[in-house]
Design an enzyme around this catalytic site. Sequence first.
Site, short mmCIF file in Angstrom:
data_model
loop_
_atom_site.label_atom_id
_atom_site.label_comp_id
_atom_site.label_asym_id
_atom_site.label_seq_id
_atom_site.Cartn_x
_atom_site.Cartn_y
_atom_site.Cartn_z
N LYS A 43 24.28 -19.14 -36.70
CA LYS A 43 24.24 -18.83 -35.27
C LYS A 43 25.48 -18.01 -34.91
O LYS A 43 26.61 -18.43 -35.20
CB LYS A 43 24.22 -20.14 -34.47
N ARG B 143 23.43 -32.16 -24.78
CA ARG B 143 24.40 -32.07 -23.69
C ARG B 143 24.14 -33.09 -22.59
O ARG B 143 24.99 -33.30 -21.72
CB ARG B 143 24.38 -30.66 -23.07
N GLU C 93 15.11 -25.73 -29.23
CA GLU C 93 16.34 -26.45 -29.55
C GLU C 93 16.70 -27.26 -28.31
O GLU C 93 17.12 -26.70 -27.30
CB GLU C 93 17.44 -25.45 -29.89
N THR D 275 23.63 -28.30 -29.96
CA THR D 275 24.94 -28.80 -29.58
C THR D 275 25.28 -30.05 -30.39
O THR D 275 25.78 -31.06 -29.87
CB THR D 275 25.04 -29.10 -28.06
#
Length: 211
Positions: free
Chosen positions: A128, A45, A41, A68
Amino acid sequence: MTAAPAVLGANRIVPVVVIDGADRAPDLADALTAGGIRCAEITLRTPAGLDAIRATAGRSDFVVGAGTVLTTDQVDAAADAGAQFLVSPGLDDAVIARAAERGIPIVPGVATATEIQRALSHGIHHLKLFPAGLVGGLAAVRAFAGPFPDVKFLPSGGVSVDNAAEYLASPSVFAVSGSWMVPTAAISAGDFDTVRSLSAAATAAIDSSAK
Protein backbone atom coordinates in the site's frame (compact mmCIF):
# COMPACT_ATOMS: atom_id res chain seq x y z
CA MET A 1 0.72 -13.32 -6.36
CA THR A 2 -0.68 -13.99 -2.91
CA ALA A 3 -4.40 -14.39 -2.30
CA ALA A 4 -5.06 -10.81 -1.23
CA PRO A 5 -3.40 -9.06 -4.21
CA ALA A 6 -5.08 -11.52 -6.57
CA VAL A 7 -8.50 -10.69 -5.18
CA LEU A 8 -7.87 -6.97 -4.91
CA GLY A 9 -6.29 -6.81 -8.34
CA ALA A 10 -9.33 -8.51 -9.83
CA ASN A 11 -11.58 -5.91 -8.21
CA ARG A 12 -9.22 -3.01 -8.95
CA ILE A 13 -11.03 -0.77 -6.43
CA VAL A 14 -10.85 -1.38 -2.68
CA PRO A 15 -13.31 0.70 -0.65
CA VAL A 16 -11.95 1.86 2.72
CA VAL A 17 -14.89 1.60 5.09
CA VAL A 18 -15.31 3.39 8.42
CA ILE A 19 -18.48 2.04 9.99
CA ASP A 20 -20.22 2.84 13.27
CA GLY A 21 -22.87 0.11 13.22
CA ALA A 22 -22.15 -3.50 12.30
CA ASP A 23 -25.81 -4.02 11.43
CA ARG A 24 -25.23 -1.83 8.37
CA ALA A 25 -22.48 -4.09 6.99
CA PRO A 26 -24.59 -6.63 5.03
CA ASP A 27 -26.53 -3.86 3.26
CA LEU A 28 -23.26 -2.07 2.55
CA ALA A 29 -21.81 -5.19 0.94
CA ASP A 30 -24.99 -5.57 -1.12
CA ALA A 31 -24.75 -1.96 -2.32
CA LEU A 32 -21.09 -2.26 -3.26
CA THR A 33 -21.73 -5.49 -5.11
CA ALA A 34 -24.66 -3.93 -6.98
CA GLY A 35 -22.28 -1.15 -8.03
CA GLY A 36 -19.73 -3.61 -9.37
CA ILE A 37 -17.32 -3.66 -6.43
CA ARG A 38 -16.99 -7.03 -4.72
CA CYS A 39 -14.57 -6.34 -1.88
CA ALA A 40 -13.99 -3.91 0.96
CA GLU A 41 -11.44 -3.05 3.60
CA ILE A 42 -13.38 -2.48 6.82
CA THR A 43 -11.14 -0.46 9.10
CA LEU A 44 -10.61 -1.09 12.78
CA ARG A 45 -10.93 2.62 13.53
CA THR A 46 -14.29 2.11 15.26
CA PRO A 47 -15.53 -0.42 17.83
CA ALA A 48 -17.93 -1.77 15.19
CA GLY A 49 -15.18 -2.75 12.76
CA LEU A 50 -14.67 -6.34 13.87
CA ASP A 51 -18.37 -7.08 14.14
CA ALA A 52 -18.90 -5.59 10.68
CA ILE A 53 -16.22 -7.90 9.28
CA ARG A 54 -17.88 -10.82 11.05
CA ALA A 55 -21.25 -9.84 9.56
CA THR A 56 -19.94 -9.95 5.98
CA ALA A 57 -17.37 -12.76 6.18
CA GLY A 58 -18.12 -15.99 4.38
CA ARG A 59 -20.10 -14.52 1.50
CA SER A 60 -19.39 -16.16 -1.84
CA ASP A 61 -19.91 -12.90 -3.76
CA PHE A 62 -17.89 -10.55 -1.57
CA VAL A 63 -14.40 -10.44 -0.06
CA VAL A 64 -13.93 -8.58 3.20
CA GLY A 65 -10.65 -7.56 4.80
CA ALA A 66 -9.54 -5.60 7.82
CA GLY A 67 -7.87 -2.21 7.51
CA THR A 68 -5.88 -0.01 9.88
CA VAL A 69 -4.32 -3.12 11.40
CA LEU A 70 -1.66 -1.75 13.76
CA THR A 71 -0.91 -4.49 16.30
CA THR A 72 -0.48 -8.24 16.57
CA ASP A 73 -3.60 -8.40 18.72
CA GLN A 74 -5.55 -6.78 15.91
CA VAL A 75 -4.15 -9.36 13.48
CA ASP A 76 -5.56 -12.10 15.70
CA ALA A 77 -8.89 -10.35 16.19
CA ALA A 78 -9.34 -9.70 12.47
CA ALA A 79 -8.41 -13.25 11.55
CA ASP A 80 -10.82 -14.62 14.16
CA ALA A 81 -13.57 -12.36 12.78
CA GLY A 82 -13.14 -13.87 9.33
CA ALA A 83 -11.13 -11.20 7.51
CA GLN A 84 -9.68 -12.58 4.29
CA PHE A 85 -6.88 -10.04 4.04
CA LEU A 86 -5.26 -7.31 6.14
CA VAL A 87 -4.17 -3.80 5.25
CA SER A 88 -1.94 -1.61 7.39
CA PRO A 89 -1.07 2.08 6.93
CA GLY A 90 2.56 1.34 7.78
CA LEU A 91 5.11 -1.43 7.91
CA ASP A 92 5.49 -3.24 11.24
CA ASP A 93 7.70 -6.34 11.35
CA ALA A 94 5.79 -7.94 14.23
CA VAL A 95 2.44 -7.40 12.53
CA ILE A 96 3.73 -8.93 9.30
CA ALA A 97 5.16 -11.91 11.17
CA ARG A 98 1.92 -12.50 13.05
CA ALA A 99 -0.10 -12.33 9.83
CA ALA A 100 2.19 -14.97 8.35
CA GLU A 101 1.71 -17.15 11.43
CA ARG A 102 -2.07 -16.85 11.05
CA GLY A 103 -1.86 -17.54 7.34
CA ILE A 104 -3.66 -14.35 6.35
CA PRO A 105 -2.33 -12.14 3.53
CA ILE A 106 -1.30 -8.62 4.45
CA VAL A 107 -0.69 -5.50 2.39
CA PRO A 108 1.52 -3.24 4.53
CA GLY A 109 1.83 0.47 3.92
CA VAL A 110 5.00 2.14 2.68
CA ALA A 111 6.05 5.67 1.80
CA THR A 112 9.83 5.36 1.34
CA ALA A 113 12.42 3.24 -0.45
CA THR A 114 13.68 2.01 2.92
CA GLU A 115 10.25 0.69 3.84
CA ILE A 116 9.89 -0.99 0.45
CA GLN A 117 13.21 -2.79 1.00
CA ARG A 118 12.04 -3.95 4.43
CA ALA A 119 8.84 -5.30 2.90
CA LEU A 120 10.85 -7.14 0.26
CA SER A 121 12.94 -8.72 3.02
CA HIS A 122 9.68 -10.31 4.22
CA GLY A 123 8.94 -11.53 0.71
CA ILE A 124 6.08 -9.06 0.24
CA HIS A 125 5.89 -7.44 -3.20
CA HIS A 126 2.37 -5.96 -3.08
CA LEU A 127 2.31 -2.83 -0.95
CA LYS A 128 0.00 0.00 0.00
CA LEU A 129 1.43 3.39 -0.99
CA PHE A 130 0.20 5.72 1.74
CA PRO A 131 -0.58 8.55 1.85
CA ALA A 132 -0.24 8.40 -1.92
CA GLY A 133 -1.24 11.97 -2.67
CA LEU A 134 1.14 13.47 -0.14
CA VAL A 135 4.17 11.37 -1.11
CA GLY A 136 3.98 12.19 -4.80
CA GLY A 137 1.06 10.25 -6.23
CA LEU A 138 1.63 8.71 -9.63
CA ALA A 139 5.03 10.41 -9.88
CA ALA A 140 6.11 8.49 -6.77
CA VAL A 141 4.83 5.23 -8.24
CA ARG A 142 6.88 5.83 -11.38
CA ALA A 143 9.97 6.77 -9.38
CA PHE A 144 9.78 3.65 -7.20
CA ALA A 145 9.23 1.46 -10.28
CA GLY A 146 12.81 2.09 -11.38
CA PRO A 147 14.70 0.48 -8.48
CA PHE A 148 11.80 -1.83 -7.55
CA PRO A 149 10.40 -3.20 -10.84
CA ASP A 150 8.81 -6.23 -9.16
CA VAL A 151 6.82 -4.20 -6.62
CA LYS A 152 3.14 -3.51 -7.20
CA PHE A 153 1.32 -0.75 -5.36
CA LEU A 154 -2.12 -0.12 -3.88
CA PRO A 155 -2.23 3.70 -3.80
CA SER A 156 -4.41 5.09 -1.01
CA GLY A 157 -4.91 8.62 0.27
CA GLY A 158 -5.83 11.24 -2.29
CA VAL A 159 -7.26 8.70 -4.73
CA SER A 160 -10.63 9.66 -6.20
CA VAL A 161 -12.97 8.87 -9.06
CA ASP A 162 -11.13 11.56 -11.02
CA ASN A 163 -7.67 9.99 -10.84
CA ALA A 164 -8.28 6.30 -10.10
CA ALA A 165 -8.16 5.28 -13.76
CA GLU A 166 -4.89 7.16 -14.26
CA TYR A 167 -3.33 5.27 -11.34
CA LEU A 168 -4.62 1.96 -12.65
CA ALA A 169 -3.11 2.59 -16.07
CA SER A 170 0.31 2.18 -14.45
CA PRO A 171 1.72 -1.36 -14.64
CA SER A 172 3.08 -0.79 -11.12
CA VAL A 173 -0.42 -0.41 -9.66
CA PHE A 174 -2.49 -3.52 -8.98
CA ALA A 175 -5.48 -1.73 -7.39
CA VAL A 176 -6.46 1.56 -5.77
CA SER A 177 -8.23 2.23 -2.50
CA GLY A 178 -10.30 5.08 -1.17
CA SER A 179 -13.43 6.02 0.70
CA TRP A 180 -15.22 8.28 -1.77
CA MET A 181 -17.77 5.59 -2.69
CA VAL A 182 -18.51 4.70 0.95
CA PRO A 183 -19.25 8.01 2.76
CA THR A 184 -19.55 7.38 6.48
CA ALA A 185 -22.58 9.67 6.70
CA ALA A 186 -24.40 7.71 4.00
CA ILE A 187 -23.63 4.39 5.71
CA SER A 188 -24.81 5.69 9.08
CA ALA A 189 -28.03 7.00 7.50
CA GLY A 190 -28.68 3.74 5.69
CA ASP A 191 -28.44 5.56 2.36
CA PHE A 192 -27.14 2.62 0.36
CA ASP A 193 -28.51 3.98 -2.91
CA THR A 194 -25.75 6.58 -2.69
CA VAL A 195 -23.14 3.90 -2.08
CA ARG A 196 -24.42 1.87 -5.02
CA SER A 197 -24.48 4.93 -7.30
CA LEU A 198 -20.97 6.07 -6.35
CA SER A 199 -19.64 2.53 -6.72
CA ALA A 200 -21.22 2.17 -10.15
CA ALA A 201 -19.72 5.51 -11.24
CA ALA A 202 -16.26 4.42 -10.05
CA THR A 203 -16.55 1.09 -11.84
CA ALA A 204 -17.74 2.77 -15.04
CA ALA A 205 -14.88 5.28 -14.97
CA ILE A 206 -12.32 2.51 -14.71
CA ASP A 207 -14.03 0.29 -17.26
CA SER A 208 -14.26 3.09 -19.82
CA SER A 209 -10.60 3.97 -19.39
CA ALA A 210 -9.60 0.38 -20.17
CA LYS A 211 -11.36 0.38 -23.55
